[in-house]
Design an enzyme around this catalytic site. Structure first.
Site, PDB file in Angstrom:
ATOM      1  N   GLN A  38       0.952  -1.276  -0.123  1.00  0.00           N
ATOM      2  CA  GLN A  38       0.282   0.255   0.138  1.00  0.00           C
ATOM      3  C   GLN A  38       0.819   0.873  -0.073  1.00  0.00           C
ATOM      4  OE1 GLN A  38      -2.258   0.240   2.953  1.00  0.00           O
ATOM      5  NE2 GLN A  38      -3.231   1.950   2.537  1.00  0.00           N
ATOM      6  N   GLY A  39       1.037   1.858  -1.191  1.00  0.00           N
ATOM      7  CA  GLY A  39       1.390   3.200  -1.073  1.00  0.00           C
ATOM      8  C   GLY A  39       0.651   4.508  -0.442  1.00  0.00           C
ATOM      9  N   SER A  87       0.880   6.367   2.141  1.00  0.00           N
ATOM     10  CA  SER A  87       1.911   7.620   3.661  1.00  0.00           C
ATOM     11  C   SER A  87       3.030   8.009   2.828  1.00  0.00           C
ATOM     12  CB  SER A  87       2.219   6.943   4.744  1.00  0.00           C
ATOM     13  OG  SER A  87       0.918   6.606   5.473  1.00  0.00           O
ATOM     14  N   GLU A 146     -13.498  -2.020   5.143  1.00  0.00           N
ATOM     15  CA  GLU A 146     -13.900  -3.466   6.786  1.00  0.00           C
ATOM     16  C   GLU A 146     -13.668  -2.444   8.058  1.00  0.00           C
ATOM     17  OE1 GLU A 146     -11.650  -6.420   8.405  1.00  0.00           O
ATOM     18  OE2 GLU A 146     -10.312  -5.405   8.185  1.00  0.00           O
ATOM     19  N   ASN A 196      -5.170   7.545  16.725  1.00  0.00           N
ATOM     20  CA  ASN A 196      -6.428   7.228  17.330  1.00  0.00           C
ATOM     21  C   ASN A 196      -7.032   8.770  17.222  1.00  0.00           C
ATOM     22  OD1 ASN A 196      -6.205   4.467  17.576  1.00  0.00           O
ATOM     23  ND2 ASN A 196      -6.324   3.894  19.407  1.00  0.00           N
ATOM     24  N   GLU A 197      -5.825   9.474  16.894  1.00  0.00           N
ATOM     25  CA  GLU A 197      -6.435  10.886  17.400  1.00  0.00           C
ATOM     26  C   GLU A 197      -7.034  11.294  16.142  1.00  0.00           C
ATOM     27  OE1 GLU A 197      -2.775   9.793  17.260  1.00  0.00           O
ATOM     28  OE2 GLU A 197      -3.605   9.744  19.765  1.00  0.00           O
TER      29      GLU A 197
HETATM   30  C1  LIG Z   1       3.943  -0.035  11.727  1.00  0.00           C
HETATM   31  C2  LIG Z   1       3.400   0.773  10.528  1.00  0.00           C
HETATM   32  C3  LIG Z   1       2.690   0.200   9.264  1.00  0.00           C
HETATM   33  C4  LIG Z   1       2.287   1.219   8.232  1.00  0.00           C
HETATM   34  N1  LIG Z   1       1.892   0.902   7.364  1.00  0.00           N
HETATM   35  C5  LIG Z   1       1.668   1.710   6.014  1.00  0.00           C
HETATM   36  C6  LIG Z   1       1.489   1.146   4.372  1.00  0.00           C
HETATM   37  O1  LIG Z   1       1.430  -0.028   4.309  1.00  0.00           O
HETATM   38  N2  LIG Z   1       0.726   1.924   4.022  1.00  0.00           N
HETATM   39  C7  LIG Z   1       0.991   3.086   3.822  1.00  0.00           C
HETATM   40  O2  LIG Z   1       0.702   3.986   2.677  1.00  0.00           O
HETATM   41  N3  LIG Z   1       0.953   3.813   5.381  1.00  0.00           N
HETATM   42  C8  LIG Z   1       1.236   3.130   6.767  1.00  0.00           C
HETATM   43  N4  LIG Z   1       1.793   3.080   7.700  1.00  0.00           N
HETATM   44  C9  LIG Z   1       1.627   4.722   7.778  1.00  0.00           C
HETATM   45  C10 LIG Z   1       0.297   5.077   8.771  1.00  0.00           C
HETATM   46  O3  LIG Z   1      -0.693   5.301   8.272  1.00  0.00           O
HETATM   47  C11 LIG Z   1       1.122   6.571   9.323  1.00  0.00           C
HETATM   48  O4  LIG Z   1       2.593   6.359  10.147  1.00  0.00           O
HETATM   49  C12 LIG Z   1      -0.240   7.113   9.712  1.00  0.00           C
HETATM   50  O5  LIG Z   1      -1.027   7.615   8.885  1.00  0.00           O
HETATM   51  C13 LIG Z   1       0.084   8.710  10.863  1.00  0.00           C
HETATM   52  O6  LIG Z   1       1.181   8.799   9.664  1.00  0.00           O
HETATM   53  P1  LIG Z   1       2.480   9.719  10.345  1.00  0.00           P
HETATM   54  O7  LIG Z   1       3.123   9.014  10.449  1.00  0.00           O
HETATM   55  O8  LIG Z   1       3.069  10.740   9.500  1.00  0.00           O
HETATM   56  O9  LIG Z   1       2.052  10.677  11.505  1.00  0.00           O
HETATM   57  P2  LIG Z   1       1.653  11.909  11.785  1.00  0.00           P
HETATM   58  O10 LIG Z   1       0.222  12.795  10.911  1.00  0.00           O
HETATM   59  O11 LIG Z   1       3.164  13.219  11.442  1.00  0.00           O
HETATM   60  O12 LIG Z   1       0.971  12.750  13.081  1.00  0.00           O
HETATM   61  C14 LIG Z   1       1.523  12.440  14.442  1.00  0.00           C
HETATM   62  C15 LIG Z   1       1.225  12.623  15.081  1.00  0.00           C
HETATM   63  O13 LIG Z   1       0.150  13.725  15.059  1.00  0.00           O
HETATM   64  C16 LIG Z   1      -1.139  13.483  15.889  1.00  0.00           C
HETATM   65  N5  LIG Z   1      -2.425  14.076  14.710  1.00  0.00           N
HETATM   66  C17 LIG Z   1      -1.984  14.817  13.402  1.00  0.00           C
HETATM   67  N6  LIG Z   1      -3.328  15.613  12.534  1.00  0.00           N
HETATM   68  C18 LIG Z   1      -3.906  15.677  13.687  1.00  0.00           C
HETATM   69  C19 LIG Z   1      -4.819  15.947  13.948  1.00  0.00           C
HETATM   70  N7  LIG Z   1      -5.291  16.663  12.493  1.00  0.00           N
HETATM   71  N8  LIG Z   1      -5.757  16.426  15.251  1.00  0.00           N
HETATM   72  C20 LIG Z   1      -4.911  15.370  16.483  1.00  0.00           C
HETATM   73  N9  LIG Z   1      -4.193  14.979  15.903  1.00  0.00           N
HETATM   74  C21 LIG Z   1      -3.118  14.937  15.054  1.00  0.00           C
HETATM   75  C22 LIG Z   1      -1.047  12.511  15.137  1.00  0.00           C
HETATM   76  O14 LIG Z   1      -2.426  11.893  15.849  1.00  0.00           O
HETATM   77  C23 LIG Z   1       0.169  11.289  15.806  1.00  0.00           C
HETATM   78  O15 LIG Z   1      -0.081  12.229  17.050  1.00  0.00           O
HETATM   79  C24 LIG Z   1       2.369   2.010   8.554  1.00  0.00           C
HETATM   80  C25 LIG Z   1       2.316   2.804   9.264  1.00  0.00           C
HETATM   81  C26 LIG Z   1       3.567   2.111  10.832  1.00  0.00           C
HETATM   82  C27 LIG Z   1       3.735   2.530  12.101  1.00  0.00           C
END
Ligand SMILES: Cc1cc2nc3c(=O)[nH]c(=O)nc-3n(C[C@H](O)[C@H](O)[C@H](O)COP(=O)(O)OP(=O)(O)OC[C@H]3O[C@@H](n4cnc5c(N)ncnc54)[C@H](O)[C@@H]3O)c2cc1C
Lengths: 402, 383
Positions: free
Chosen positions: A126-127, A129, A245, A388-389
């Site tokens: 899944q591409g 992020s 899902e 979860n946020e």
């Molecule tokens: C083990 C793992 C596997 C993954 N696999 C995939 C994958 O296969 N494909 C893919 O595309 N992605 C994948 N991801 C990415 C995942 O979906 C992102 O990590 C996630 O969406 C959060 O983005 P971020 O890490 O950039 O954190 P950020 O978005 O930078 O968040 C940082 C903090 O800010 C908070 N925050 C951000 N916006 C808000 C808001 N509006 N209100 C309150 N709080 C906020 C967040 O909750 C978090 O606590 C994976 C991540 C992990 C850890």
């Protein structure tokens, strides 16, 4: 209202459990029990075992090659796998890109890709992020520009789970940088991972595992026929996929399996108050988690039952946020209790993998040595697929009108 | 009541922090972690030159006569840099046995070399399947002419892979769990019959499993009174708990600082994520947790000279219980507020999490100490 299973549903569950028991390779089961990911070979073999039985794409309708189960059976099937514990059918194909293709794909795309998902001929990743587009997915920057019969894709994806095992990636790419809103002008594109210009670089997580990757795309040529739906409306596919899902988000079966296992462990573990399983404080805390699992399970069944009566309607349901929040929190609470049960053993790194025995008797039982890596790894449940946020934001908007 | 540091204490803290800022950036630390031993001999020498290794020993024996407060300051600074070097094993644990249990001759033979960074020690105490009760020892010590014979197996001996001498606990009489009958010995790692195997820990450090097969120990290597060593063992473990509490405060401080920086710089939805109130509250809860932990680390240092053994035991259990729980909480929040990046090997926050879990696991985790405290009547007497 009756949330009990019918006679038929019970028989279905027994049939599934009996099949899993007979067909699941003990080494795969041991590896799953230890909390590790299965190896790619184990996962593929198991997926194909399910495929041979007609069960590798439990959520798909009959026309697409699925068993055509109702939501209750799909739920029971998933839980039976989690309870074994056995690997799920590889989710990026069966639960993500597959349903998107069924809903949005052309006939040619369906004919080409769906059968290969059923048998795991193609491993998908899944591409979505990107480094600057996590929670704010719509700000993604990877671009695709049309040149004749090809999209030329340049950018970077990150956190791409198991991209190093993948044959294909479904990606969100910006097709129209001049679109009025960030969600507009995004396409849902299918990219062959063997294309020139793709580099996959591992990201090691703090538990020492290689599960996620960075994927760099440098002028990657993708045939135009690999665009799913309208090249400017890929966001619809993404939204559909992320909330597709529902009940599975709760992972109730995993929670139950982990608790069963923790009880067995606690019966063999000493504490200053005798056997850990007899320690009143441990018992109370475990019971409290069991109560929460039950509440989650019944909530899940309510969602599943509502889904069953609303057949055909596949609109996103904010209830999936509730299930994901509680599911992740409960699994994390179980990981904490397991960590505490391990005591000083939580310090030791695992020495041997259960399906690859070594000659040394490990200094600490594997479950204890795995308790800290798993505790750390499972923090991901409240981060990936929308933190979860973000889930709470969705609920506040959808249910509370705030 | 006096919570202010003396001029001397402030100086020591400042120079250690300067050294760590210069020599222990996260990239340097990564390089140290990748070596076979998992830490840097060069940094260790720098600690020796600064007096960090000599600190707690008496001045007439080559030490600096530092108090528990100085040890607390050092531990906190080491925690804040996620220092990998075997300070706890050598100075606090091994050094603790030397200070409280060794003969003058033994101290004279080891302390100056330890202070100079030439001798490493480790505490070979934990056994397979044992609880965190310090008297849960099966390894035996058998009396023979002019000395003792040790038999048994120790595990999770922190830095036991490199230690020159091991403090081995063993049982002269009695059953596992009984406080009577314990003994402690300083055993050269090269002793015949002693075999060791390197283990890795979940926080990226090294430890060892040690097999003692009829290892001969001379009488002059006895620590404390054979058969009566429990108070000695307990005292040193309590000093280690106090040091770990302070180290945990340092680790939590680092995790918090990184989190606050990230909240200010990471942008999503067109603004810094620190502008989201739910994250501000979480970061505030982290700060509250750290201040509670800091208070308990100070209380731990003050409680070490509490003469009433039962009172001291309750205090240190209370400290360890709070440190374990708050440490986990701060780790959870730091990672959650970072999103995916918080879980990676390449970034310090994940290592803070791993270390905080390890600190909880060492010498009895929060659950263990809460149970002990509750069973011992708690901290506040019934009306
Ligand atoms: C083990 C793992 C596997 C993954 N696999 C995939 C994958 O296969 N494909 C893919 O595309 N992605 C994948 N991801 C990415 C995942 O979906 C992102 O990590 C996630 O969406 C959060 O983005 P971020 O890490 O950039 O954190 P950020 O978005 O930078 O968040 C940082 C903090 O800010 C908070 N925050 C951000 N916006 C808000 C808001 N509006 N209100 C309150 N709080 C906020 C967040 O909750 C978090 O606590 C994976 C991540 C992990 C850890």
């Amino acid at each position: 209202m009756d949330l009990r299973l019918s006679e038929e549903e019970r028989r279905f569950r027994e049939e599934v459990c009996a099949f899993i028991d007979a067909a699941l390779d003990p080494a795969t089961r041991a590896r799953m029990e230890s909390g590790r990911l299965p190896t790619k070979e184990q996962w593929v073999a198991w997926h194909r075992t399910l495929a041979a039985r007609g069960w590798s794409v439990p959520d798909w309708p009959k026309e697409a090659g699925g068993p055509g189960w109702d939501p209750v059976r799909r739920y029971l099937f998933r839980e039976a796998l989690q309870a074994a514990p056995a690997p799920q059918p590889q989710q990026f194909g069966t639960q993500m890109v597959g349903p998107v293709l069924i809903a949005f794909g052309t006939e040619a795309q369906k004919r080409r890709f769906l059968p290969r998902i059923v048998t795991l001929e193609d491993w998908w990743c899944q591409g979505f992020s990107e480094p600057e587009a996590g929670s704010d997915l719509a700000s993604l920057r990877t671009t695709a520009r049309l040149e004749g019969e090809h999209w030329i894709v340049t950018g970077q994806k990150t956190w791409t789970t198991l991209a190093h095992w993948a044959d294909w990636m479904f990606a969100l790419v910006r097709t129209d940088p001049s679109a009025a809103k960030p969600q507009e002008g995004i396409g849902f594109l299918l990219i062959d991972m063997r294309s020139p210009g793709i580099t996959v670089r591992p990201i090691l997580t703090i538990d020492g595992e290689h599960e996620v990757n960075e994927v760099f795309l440098d002028e990657v040529r993708v045939p135009a026929e690999n665009m799913v739906g309208d090249p400017r409306r890929g966001w619809d596919c993404a939204k559909f996929l992320l909330s597709h899902e529902r009940a599975g988000q709760a992972r109730v079966g995993i929670a139950k399996e982990r608790i069963r296992r923790l009880k067995r462990i606690a019966a063999e573990t000493r504490s200053p108050r005798g056997r850990l399983i007899d320690d009143p404080s441990f018992r109370d805390r475990l019971a409290a988690i069991e109560v929460e699992v039950k509440a989650l399970e019944i909530t899940c069944l309510r969602v599943v039952a509502a889904e069953a009566t609303r057949a055909g309607d596949r609109a996103p349901d904010p209830a999936s946020s509730l299930l994901k929040i509680r599911g992740s929190e409960i699994l994390q609470a179980i990981a904490t209790l397991t960590l505490e049960a391990a005591g000083e053993g939580a310090l030791a790194a695992p020495e041997a993998e259960p399906d690859r025995p070594s000659n040394e008797v490990p200094s600490v039982p594997d479950w204890a040595a795995m308790s800290a890596p798993l505790w750390m790894n499972w923090r991901k449940f409240s981060i990936y697929g929308g933190t979860n946020e973000i889930q709470r934001n969705i609920m506040a908007k959808a249910f509370l009108g705030l | 009541m006096e919570f202010e540091l003396s001029e001397e204490q402030r100086l020591l803290e400042a120079s250690l922090r300067r050294l760590l800022a210069d020599r222990y950036g996260f990239d340097r630390r990564k390089a140290h972690a990748r070596t076979p031993e998992g830490w840097s001999r060069e940094v260790w020498r720098a600690f020796a030159e600064l007096g960090v290794l000599a600190l707690p020993f008496a001045e007439e024996e080559g030490g600096l006569g530092g108090s528990a407060v100085e040890t607390m300051l050092v531990a906190q600074a080491l925690g804040e840099a996620l220092v990998l070097e075997p300070w706890l094993a050598t100075v606090v644990l091994g050094g603790g046995f030397l200070r409280h249990g060794a003969s003058a001759e033994l101290r004279a033979a080891i302390v100056p070399r330890l202070a100079a960074g030439e001798v490493l020690l480790a505490f070979a105490h934990t056994e397979r399947g044992a609880t965190a009760d310090p008297a849960d020892v099966v390894t035996t010590a058998r009396r023979e002419d002019g000395g003792w014979r040790l038999n048994g197996r120790k595990t999770l001996v922190l830095h036991g892979d490199v230690a020159d001498h091991l403090v081995v606990t063993a049982r002269v009489t009695g059953a596992p769990g009984e406080e009577r009958g314990l003994a402690a010995f300083l055993v050269p790692a090269t002793a015949s019959g002693l075999a060791r195997r390197t283990l890795r820990t979940n926080d990226g450090r090294r430890a060892a499993e040690i097999v003692l097969d009829d290892v001969a120990v001379a009488d002059d290597c006895v620590l404390g009174e054979p058969g009566e060593a429990f108070p000695l063992i307990e005292r040193v473990v309590q000093e280690a708990i106090a040091a770990l509490a302070a180290e945990a405060v340092g680790v939590m401080t680092l995790a918090h600082r990184l989190t606050i920086d990230y909240l200010k710089t990471r942008r999503q939805f067109g603004r810094p994520i620190g502008s989201f109130q739910v994250l501000q509250h979480r970061a505030t809860d982290m700060l509250i947790a750290i201040e509670e932990a800091r208070s308990m680390a100070i209380w731990a240092a003050m409680s070490l000279d509490e003469p009433d053994a039962a009172e001291r035991r309750r205090a240190l259990s209370a400290v360890k219980a709070l440190i374990g729980r708050r440490g986990r909480f701060v780790a959870e929040m730091a990672v959650q507020l970072h999103g995916g990046i918080g879980l990676t090997m390449d970034y310090a926050v994940g290592h803070c999490m791993a270390r905080l879990l390890a600190i909880d696991a060492l010498f009895g985790n929060a659950a263990h100490h809460l149970a002990r405290l509750a069973d011992g009547g708690g901290l506040i007497r019934a009306a």
